[in-house]
Write a protein that holds these residues in place. Structure first.
Motif, mmCIF file in Angstrom:
data_model
loop_
_atom_site.group_PDB
_atom_site.id
_atom_site.type_symbol
_atom_site.label_atom_id
_atom_site.label_comp_id
_atom_site.label_asym_id
_atom_site.label_seq_id
_atom_site.Cartn_x
_atom_site.Cartn_y
_atom_site.Cartn_z
ATOM 1 N N ASP A 212 64.106 -0.165 -33.203
ATOM 2 C CA ASP A 212 63.330 -1.403 -33.202
ATOM 3 C C ASP A 212 61.974 -1.181 -33.858
ATOM 4 O O ASP A 212 61.356 -0.122 -33.692
ATOM 5 C CB ASP A 212 63.137 -1.912 -31.773
ATOM 6 N N THR B 95 68.526 -5.173 -35.322
ATOM 7 C CA THR B 95 67.292 -4.401 -35.179
ATOM 8 C C THR B 95 66.135 -5.145 -35.822
ATOM 9 O O THR B 95 66.272 -5.705 -36.915
ATOM 10 C CB THR B 95 67.441 -3.013 -35.844
ATOM 11 N N ASP B 96 64.985 -5.130 -35.150
ATOM 12 C CA ASP B 96 63.770 -5.762 -35.667
ATOM 13 C C ASP B 96 63.143 -4.866 -36.731
ATOM 14 O O ASP B 96 62.718 -3.747 -36.438
ATOM 15 C CB ASP B 96 62.797 -5.997 -34.512
#
Length: 312
Positions: free
Chosen positions: A10, A47-48
């Protein structure tokens, strides 16, 4: 063919994520075959990555069986490491997998316990935080990358390119690595021990400190042949008192501070002018070209000529 698993956590830094993918994907063997197979892995399906969301084709199981695992940097290096990620990295290490980090990805390896007792690096701006959080690691903030054999760490994003090329050279030799470097439009010759081209500032002097006028005077007189006695006389104190108070205010001795200030000025002149190295050394206050080259290399890790080549 080597398999490289790139682990996307992340808040992964997009450039750090794309670096190993681009460099390893471009690697070709002399017979034209691809040198690497890439797996982009993540703990969660999405996922960021800051400006966008990333969907990785592989979960953490993709780390198993990989020859190399690369951990890119994240925007929040102090974030807790998920137990599943920690366990996957430890399992890979126990299986003998080569594990490398880019930039703040070093914090992930540290949190997994893979760097205890080892020398490591990260981006210079985060080196202090890494050393404070993980005292069992020998943090070296002044190099591009550190190769401990199985575990490797690198500094900022550009140093991640250097580290990837270094691993290609280890795997397939210099000719293949040089070809990958040309395709990435970057030089191959930057070695791990080269400095990050950052001369770290000393602890800031509080605004209004009695030392502000002295530091301003030192900056204005970098080209002068100043001695400790000269500085003490200008400050109106004894040399012993000067050294004690100077260290309390700046974290350095007067002459150490002066030498670093001279190197900073020399860096600026090397980047922005075509003056000779000898002239620059004299202009910033070094008594001889030899003394200038020696001090510059001890501070930055490279010679003045090599530094200038990197910025022109």
């Amino acid at each position: 063919m080597h398999t490289v698993a790139v682990l996307a956590l992340d808040k992964v830094i997009p450039f750090d994520l794309s670096t190993p993918i681009e460099v390893f994907t471009r690697t070709r063997l002399p017979d034209g075959r691809a040198g690497y197979r890439i797996r982009v892995c993540a703990e969660h399906p999405e996922t960021d990555a800051g400006a966008f969301a990333l969907r990785a084709p592989w979960g953490l199981e993709g780390l198993a069986g990989a020859d190399t695992v690369v951990v890119p940097g994240t925007a929040d290096p102090a974030a807790p490491l998920a137990p599943a990620v920690r366990d996957a990295l430890r399992a890979a290490a126990e299986n003998g997998t080569r594990i490398a980090s880019i930039c703040s990805g070093t914090f992930v390896l540290a949190a997994a316990g893979l760097l205890d007792g080892l020398r490591a690096t990260t981006h210079w701006a985060a080196a202090g935080l890494l050393a404070d959080a993980h005292p069992a690691i020998e943090v070296d903030p002044d190099v591009l990358y550190v190769d401990n054999g199985q575990i490797l760490t690198s500094a900022g994003a550009a140093a991640g390119l250097d580290l990837c090329l270094h691993m290609i050279r280890r795997d397939y030799g210099s000719a293949v690595a040089a070809d990958a470097a040309r395709l990435s439009v970057m030089p191959l010759e930057r070695e791990g021990g080269q400095a990050q081209f950052i001369v770290h500032d000393h602890a800031p002097t509080p605004h209004g400190s009695a030392f502000e006028p002295l530091l301003d005077w030192l900056r204005d007189n970098l080209g002068s042949d100043l001695t400790l006695a000269d500085i003490a006389a200008h400050a109106g104190t004894s040399t012993r008192t000067l050294i004690r108070r100077f260290r309390e205010e700046t974290g350095s001795t007067p002459l150490q501070w002066l030498h670093r200030a001279r190197v900073r000025q020399a860096q600026h002149l090397l980047e922005t002018t075509r003056q000779s190295v000898e002239r620059i050394g004299a202009q910033v206050g070094f008594g001889s070209p030899t003394a200038f080259r020696d001090r510059f290399k001890r501070t930055t890790g490279v010679s003045p000529h090599a530094y200038r080549r990197s910025f022109t």
